[in-house]
Motif scaffolding. Structure first.
Motif, short mmCIF file in Angstrom:
data_model
loop_
_atom_site.label_atom_id
_atom_site.label_comp_id
_atom_site.label_asym_id
_atom_site.label_seq_id
_atom_site.Cartn_x
_atom_site.Cartn_y
_atom_site.Cartn_z
N THR A 16 -4.70 12.46 -2.95
CA THR A 16 -4.36 12.88 -1.53
C THR A 16 -4.77 14.31 -1.16
OG1 THR A 16 -2.21 13.78 -2.21
CG2 THR A 16 -2.20 11.42 -1.42
N TYR A 28 -8.23 -1.29 0.25
CA TYR A 28 -8.40 -0.68 -1.21
C TYR A 28 -8.15 0.57 -1.09
CZ TYR A 28 -10.15 -0.45 -5.90
OH TYR A 28 -10.41 -0.03 -7.30
N GLY A 29 -8.74 1.45 -0.13
CA GLY A 29 -8.49 2.98 -0.35
C GLY A 29 -7.29 3.38 -0.09
N ASN A 30 -6.41 2.51 0.38
CA ASN A 30 -4.97 3.13 0.70
C ASN A 30 -3.80 2.42 -0.55
OD1 ASN A 30 -5.74 3.58 3.16
ND2 ASN A 30 -4.64 1.80 4.36
N ARG A 31 -4.56 1.97 -1.66
CA ARG A 31 -3.74 1.58 -2.69
C ARG A 31 -2.96 2.71 -3.28
NH1 ARG A 31 -8.88 2.68 -4.44
NH2 ARG A 31 -9.53 3.35 -6.54
N LEU A 73 -3.57 -4.91 1.68
CA LEU A 73 -3.89 -3.45 2.38
C LEU A 73 -5.50 -3.22 1.73
CD1 LEU A 73 -2.50 -0.54 0.31
CD2 LEU A 73 -2.25 -2.87 -0.57
N TYR A 116 -5.67 -6.75 -1.60
CA TYR A 116 -6.59 -6.00 -0.82
C TYR A 116 -7.17 -6.98 0.35
CZ TYR A 116 -5.68 -3.07 -4.72
OH TYR A 116 -5.33 -2.04 -5.58
#
Length: 284
Positions: free
Chosen positions: A283, A275-278, A273, A118
Motif C-alpha cells: 500500500t 488481481y491487483g486488489n489481492r 476480485l 480473480y
C-alpha cells in the motif's frame, strides 16, 4: 471394491453393484479426515464377506461427499505429460521440477463449486488420476510401489496462472475437487493405461491416457517416497495431459477416468476480485 462417503457414512460397493454401509467396520468414530481415512489407517482391507455382512445401503442418485475431505498431504506432479509440457511453453518436466504440495483445505467433493479468486487472471482446469496411499512408504522401489496403493480416484488440480509459487496458485479453497469414490487396485488394473477425458462447459478439452505420463504411477510413488514419508490416506495427483484452459463463471467441469469414475463440479466467480486488489499487495 469402491469406497465412497455419504453424510459421514462409509459406503462400500462390491463389483456386483451391491452397496453396504461399512462405517462401523472402519473403526472408531472418524474425525475431520472422515471414515475412509479410518479404514485406511486400520491397515487391513475389508473382505467381500465382511462387506456383505454390513447393512445394505441405497446409493441410487447419491450425492457423494469427498472420499478424503482432509488428507494429510496432497502431492502434485507438475509437467508429467510431454504434450502438456509443450503447450505450456516451458521445457522443464517433473524430472526438473520434482513434486509439490497442495493445501489439504483445498479439497472439495463432487457437485461442489470451484470458486475463482480473480476476475482478470486465468484459472485453468487440470484433470488427473489420483493415487491414494494405503500404508507408510519411505524409500520404496518402483518395483514395490504399487503394494503401497490403497486405491485410485479422480482429481481436478485447479490452477491460477499468476506469479506466485505453484503451491500457492493451486491451494485456494475449492481448488482440489476429489472423488466421487476410491476404487481398489484389483478393479482398476494397470494404472498406467487408463483413458482420461475432461470437459468444460460441454467442450471436450482433454482426451489422453495415463500411458503418456513421464513418471508412471510406480515411479512417481518411488520418487515421492525418496523425498518425504508417504502416509496412509495421502493423495498423489499424477499430473495432467494437454488441453488445460480457462474457466468461467457457470462452467461445469467433468473429468472421467476409465475404470475409476466420473467427477463433476461447477464454477463460480461470485467472490472474484481484480488481481491487483489481492491481499498482500503493498500500500502507498
Amino acid at each position: 471394491m469402491r469406497f465412497g462417503v455419504l453424510d459421514d457414512r462409509l459406503i462400500a460397493v462390491l463389483p456386483d453393484g451391491a452397496a453396504h454401509d461399512v462405517t462401523a467396520l472402519a473403526g472408531p468414530p472418524a474425525g475431520p479426515a472422515g471414515p475412509l481415512q479410518r479404514l485406511i489407517e486400520r491397515g487391513r482391507p475389508l473382505s467381500a464377506a465382511e462387506v456383505r455382512s454390513a447393512p445394505a445401503a441405497d446409493v441410487g442418485g447419491a450425492a457423494w461427499d469427498a472420499p478424503l475431505p482432509f488428507p494429510r498431504k496432497v502431492i502434485g506432479a507438475p509437467a508429467n505429460y510431454r504434450a502438456h509440457v509443450a503447450e505450456m511453453g516451458n521445457p522443464n518436466t517433473i524430472v526438473e521440477w520434482g513434486v509439490f504440495l497442495k493445501a489439504s483445505t483445498s479439497v472439495i467433493g463432487p457437485g461442489r463449486t470451484v470458486e475463482l479468486p480473480y476476475t482478470d487472471v486465468r484459472t485453468d482446469q487440470e484433470g488427473e488420476l489420483a493415487v491414494v496411499i494405503g500404508k507408510e512408504a519411505r524409500h520404496v522401489s518402483a518395483s514395490d510401489a504399487l503394494d503401497y496403493v490403497f486405491g485410485y480416484t479422480c482429481v481436478l488440480d485447479i490452477t491460477t496462472r499468476s506469479t506466485e509459487d505453484r503451491s500457492t496458485r493451486k491451494s485456494y479453497d475449492t481448488f482440489t475437487p476429489l472423488g466421487p469414490v476410491v476404487v481398489t487396485p484389483e478393479e482398476v488394473g494397470d494404472p498406467d493405461d487408463l483413458a482420461l477425458r475432461c470437459w468444460v462447459g460441454g467442450e471436450l478439452r482433454q482426451d489422453s491416457n495415463t500411458s503418456r505420463m513421464i513418471y508412471g504411477v510406480s515411479r512417481l510413488i518411488a520418487y515421492a517416497s525418496s523425498v518425504m514419508t508417504l502416509q496412509p490416506g495421502d493423495v498423489i495427483a499424477t499430473g495432467t495431459p494437454e488441453g488445460v484452459g480457462p474457466l468461467a463463471d457457470g462452467d461445469e467441469i467433468v473429468v472421467e477416468i476409465e475404470r475409476v469414475g466420473r467427477l463433476a463440479v461447477t464454477v463460480s466467480a461470485a467472490g472474484a476480485l481484480p488481481y491487483g486488489n489481492r491481499m498482500g499487495m503493498p500500500t502507498a
